[in-house]
Scaffold this active site. Structure first.
Site, PDB file in Angstrom:
ATOM      1  N   CYS A  87     -14.603  31.504 -36.020  1.00 48.74           N
ATOM      2  CA  CYS A  87     -15.640  31.352 -35.001  1.00 48.74           C
ATOM      3  C   CYS A  87     -15.244  32.230 -33.813  1.00 48.74           C
ATOM      4  CB  CYS A  87     -15.811  29.886 -34.596  1.00 48.74           C
ATOM      5  SG  CYS A  87     -14.356  29.178 -33.805  1.00 48.74           S
ATOM      6  N   ARG A  88     -15.588  31.842 -32.614  1.00 45.30           N
ATOM      7  CA  ARG A  88     -15.259  32.658 -31.441  1.00 45.30           C
ATOM      8  C   ARG A  88     -13.771  32.567 -31.105  1.00 45.30           C
ATOM      9  NH1 ARG A  88     -14.818  31.840 -25.950  1.00 45.30           N
ATOM     10  NH2 ARG A  88     -15.300  33.662 -24.640  1.00 45.30           N
TER      11      ARG A  88
END
Length: 351
Positions: A87-88
């Site tokens: 993800c981020r």
């Protein structure tokens, strides 16, 4: 190949016995080494907007925060493969990994997420559509872009191939101006979710080949006409066959009458791709053989029910199946229904 992957996981310290969690965390270098091996799926669990801003090439995107995340993931991901999730920053992907590990998936989480990936100067792409990579029989790469509904983009040997291009459908818009002009455009029939004069105009250049049925050619005033059963070599390594596509349910025959519309079988450097068009599970499918990749539609009253799609897949026996043209139809159980058939089902955003 299984032994190679097992050894690699051991080298990276990914044995589940090494920690309390049911998944494993690796750094950027370990993640990069892992996704370069076969039998690994790259899984981006950020929002669609984040994904469009830049992602690891070849990643599948399902938003972790969206309702139904687990169900959508189970309908898309194979438990036979290792899922490399990110993800981020690594927090959402850790949550996603924890959930999916409980469902029996093998997961590896990227520590630091795509932030760490980019800080290490690792490559990202800004393609905003899901991309599937295959190889032809002679080892040449071919990409499949899931644009929407029945709109498919293929890229092979610097050639652009567009299937049923449409600019807008409900709230979805495809910006074909941001894509290269097409070398080949295939249109199955004249319904507005398959046939769009403006989209064809945007994609057409001087030597674009448009291949369609008689009705669409008449409506456009040009185009190479193929009828059911026609075959043509359109390049040294590219052949096309037009196959029947029609309704069999009595109440629905007016939507796609027999003999009018096409499905297409594209044979590209030996790779056989069946794009069924709008059809039900018709008897002619029994004669469709040696298919590597199939796109089968699934929404009545216009095409197939999930049960009909499963029957059609068992008849055609593709190696990889993409359900498409499915609108709001629930297709989440199709992978389970076809698991024993040895057919890999990939669910993409072909609503």
């Amino acid at each position: 190949m299984k032994k190679i992957l097992t050894c690699l996981l051991a080298v990276l310290g990914l044995s589940s016995a090494c920690g309390q969690k049911d998944y494993n965390d690796v750094d950027v270098n370990g993640f990069a080494e892992l996704i370069a091996t076969p039998n690994v799926v790259i899984f981006d669990v950020r929002t669609a907007e984040e994904f469009a801003e830049g992602h690891i090439e070849g990643a599948i995107n399902i938003d972790y925060k969206q309702s139904g995340f687990v169900e959508k993931s189970k309908a898309t991901l194979s438990k036979e493969k290792t899922i490399a999730v990110y993800c981020r920053s690594g927090r959402r992907s850790a949550g996603a990994a924890d959930l999916l590990a409980k469902e029996g998936y093998k997961l590896v989480n990227l520590k630091g997420g795509i932030i760490a990936w980019q800080e290490a100067n690792m490559p990202v792409t800004k393609e905003s559509y899901e991309v599937d990579f295959f190889q032809t029989k002679n080892g040449k790469p071919i990409k499949f872009y899931a644009l929407m509904h029945s709109c498919i983009r293929l890229v092979y040997d610097n050639k652009e191939i567009e299937i049923d291009p449409v600019l807008k459908l409900r709230d979805k818009i495809i910006d074909y101006t941001a894509m290269p002009k097409a070398d080949y455009i295939f249109v199955t029939h004249e319904h507005q979710d398959h046939f769009d004069k403006e989209a064809i105009k945007v994609l057409t250049k001087e030597n674009t080949q448009l291949i369609t049925n008689q009705r669409c050619s008449d409506m456009l005033g040009y185009g190479k006409v193929m009828k059911n059963g026609d075959k043509q070599a359109i390049a040294d390594d590219f052949a096309v066959e037009a196959v029947p596509a029609y309704n069999t349910t009595e109440a629905n025959k007016q939507f796609h009458p027999k003999g009018r519309d096409n499905g297409f079988i594209l044979t590209i450097d030996g790779l056989r791709i069946y794009i069924a068009g709008d059809t039900e599970d018709i008897p002619e499918m029994a004669g469709i053989k040696d298919i590597d990749i199939a796109f089968l539609p699934c929404n009545q009253p216009f095409t197939m029910t999930p049960e009909q799609l499963v029957k059609a897949a068992r008849t055609v026996k593709p190696k990889v199946l993409f359900p498409y043209h499915y609108g709001n139809t629930d297709i989440s159980n199709i992978p389970n229904l076809l698991k024993e058939e040895g057919i890999e089902v990939r669910i993409r955003h072909y609503e």
